[in-house]
Design a protein around this motif. Structure first.
Motif, PDB file in Angstrom:
ATOM      1  N   LEU A   1      -2.878   2.907  -4.596  1.00 55.72           N
ATOM      2  CA  LEU A   1      -3.443   2.439  -3.326  1.00 55.72           C
ATOM      3  C   LEU A   1      -3.264   3.471  -2.215  1.00 55.72           C
ATOM      4  O   LEU A   1      -3.443   3.156  -1.043  1.00 55.72           O
TER       5      LEU A   1
ATOM      6  N   ILE B   1      -6.578  -6.380  -4.030  1.00 58.57           N
ATOM      7  CA  ILE B   1      -7.641  -5.818  -3.199  1.00 58.57           C
ATOM      8  C   ILE B   1      -8.479  -6.930  -2.567  1.00 58.57           C
ATOM      9  O   ILE B   1      -8.937  -6.810  -1.421  1.00 58.57           O
TER      10      ILE B   1
ATOM     11  N   ILE C   1      -3.907  -5.053  -9.494  1.00 57.72           N
ATOM     12  CA  ILE C   1      -4.443  -4.448  -8.275  1.00 57.72           C
ATOM     13  C   ILE C   1      -5.773  -5.062  -7.841  1.00 57.72           C
ATOM     14  O   ILE C   1      -5.981  -5.293  -6.645  1.00 57.72           O
TER      15      ILE C   1
ATOM     16  N   VAL D   1       0.833  -1.210   0.000  1.00 60.07           N
ATOM     17  CA  VAL D   1       0.000   0.000   0.000  1.00 60.07           C
ATOM     18  C   VAL D   1       0.866   1.258   0.000  1.00 60.07           C
ATOM     19  O   VAL D   1       0.592   2.233  -0.714  1.00 60.07           O
TER      20      VAL D   1
END
Length: 276
Positions: free
Chosen positions: A129, A186, A182, A123
């Motif tokens: 992010l 997630i 991504i 992150v």
């Protein structure tokens, strides 16, 4: 005192499945050599998304991503865990429930820390992010305090990261190589963090009574209203997912079984399923 850990940790070993949801299809692989936790620990709560949508906002082409994630995850539950939606085969229950030790719990904390360190590092080093930085759900500092406290309080030696934590951390470390990776990340981010924000808190209370003389670990203290914290991060996930294509959304959904396996292997320290 007999502690029925099986009542807290519900593990399932589902076969490969093909799911139909909302008129589209996606495949996921959920075969694992280790059981992985479902209903109670993992993040997919039994209610639909509580994200508030402003009526002035344009109508999204897809339903909320967290609702879609929930629909997939519920199919990984057994009928006992989710009577209406569960599809996974229920595992055989042991004749004698496993009773975790302080070292089991310490190993769980050490491996959990290894995974949280990777999640935070990803992150903090990916601009897409950045909305998740300093969100309030980070756990590395708290886990470091708890591990040091347990070692001092009960005269325990801090173990090295075990196989379960090492494998999951390595998997996450190599997950984002391109921007379109991504969505998969997630799925892991959501399931791992929200597992502890949801059912993990109940597990913490049980471990506290059984192993820690009633002490509540810093791991389970968030410093603010947990429901508000969850709602804030959920809204951020939904905002990010608005940019995704159907293919990217399905990539996120298809990572659910892997997220369950990764987190479930670490939980296995507490019910005798994962070797130290």
């Amino acid at each position: 005192m007999r502690f029925y850990i099986a009542l807290i940790f519900a593990s399932a070993s589902a076969t490969n499945a093909f799911v139909t949801s909302g008129g589209r299809h996606f495949a996921y692989r959920s075969r694992s050599t280790q059981p992985f936790d479902t209903a109670i620990l993992m993040s997919t709560e039994t209610t639909k998304s509580d994200i508030t949508i402003n009526e002035s906002m344009p109508v999204a082409a897809f339903p909320p991503i967290l609702d879609e994630l929930r629909d997939v995850a519920m199919r990984l539950h057994t009928r006992e865990q989710a009577p209406r939606e569960g599809q996974a085969e229920a595992p055989a229950k042991p004749e004698v429930p496993y009773v975790p030790t302080q070292m089991d719990y310490l190993q769980f904390l050490v491996d959990s820390l290894a995974v949280y360190e990777v999640l935070e590092n990803i992150v903090n080093n990916n601009e897409q992010l950045n909305m998740f930085r300093n969100s309030g759900i980070e756990r590395t500092k708290e886990l470091e305090k708890d591990i040091a406290w347990m070692c001092a309080k009960f005269n325990l030696e801090r173990p090295a990261v075990g196989k379960a934590g090492k494998q999951y951390a390595e998997q996450l470390n190599g997950m984002i190589k391109r921007d379109d990776d991504i969505p998969e990340f997630i799925c892991h981010y959501y399931n791992y963090y929200f597992a502890h924000l949801a059912g993990g808190r109940m597990i913490g209370k049980q471990m506290s009574k059984l192993l820690l003389d009633g002490e509540t670990l810093e791991f389970y203290k968030w410093g603010e209203d947990v429901n508000e914290l969850k709602a804030k991060v959920k809204a951020q996930i939904e905002e990010l997912a608005k940019q995704w294509s159907r293919e990217e959304r399905d990539k996120c959904l298809n990572a659910t079984a892997g997220a369950f396996r990764g987190g479930g292997a670490i939980n296995g320290y507490l019910y005798g399923a994962s070797p130290h």
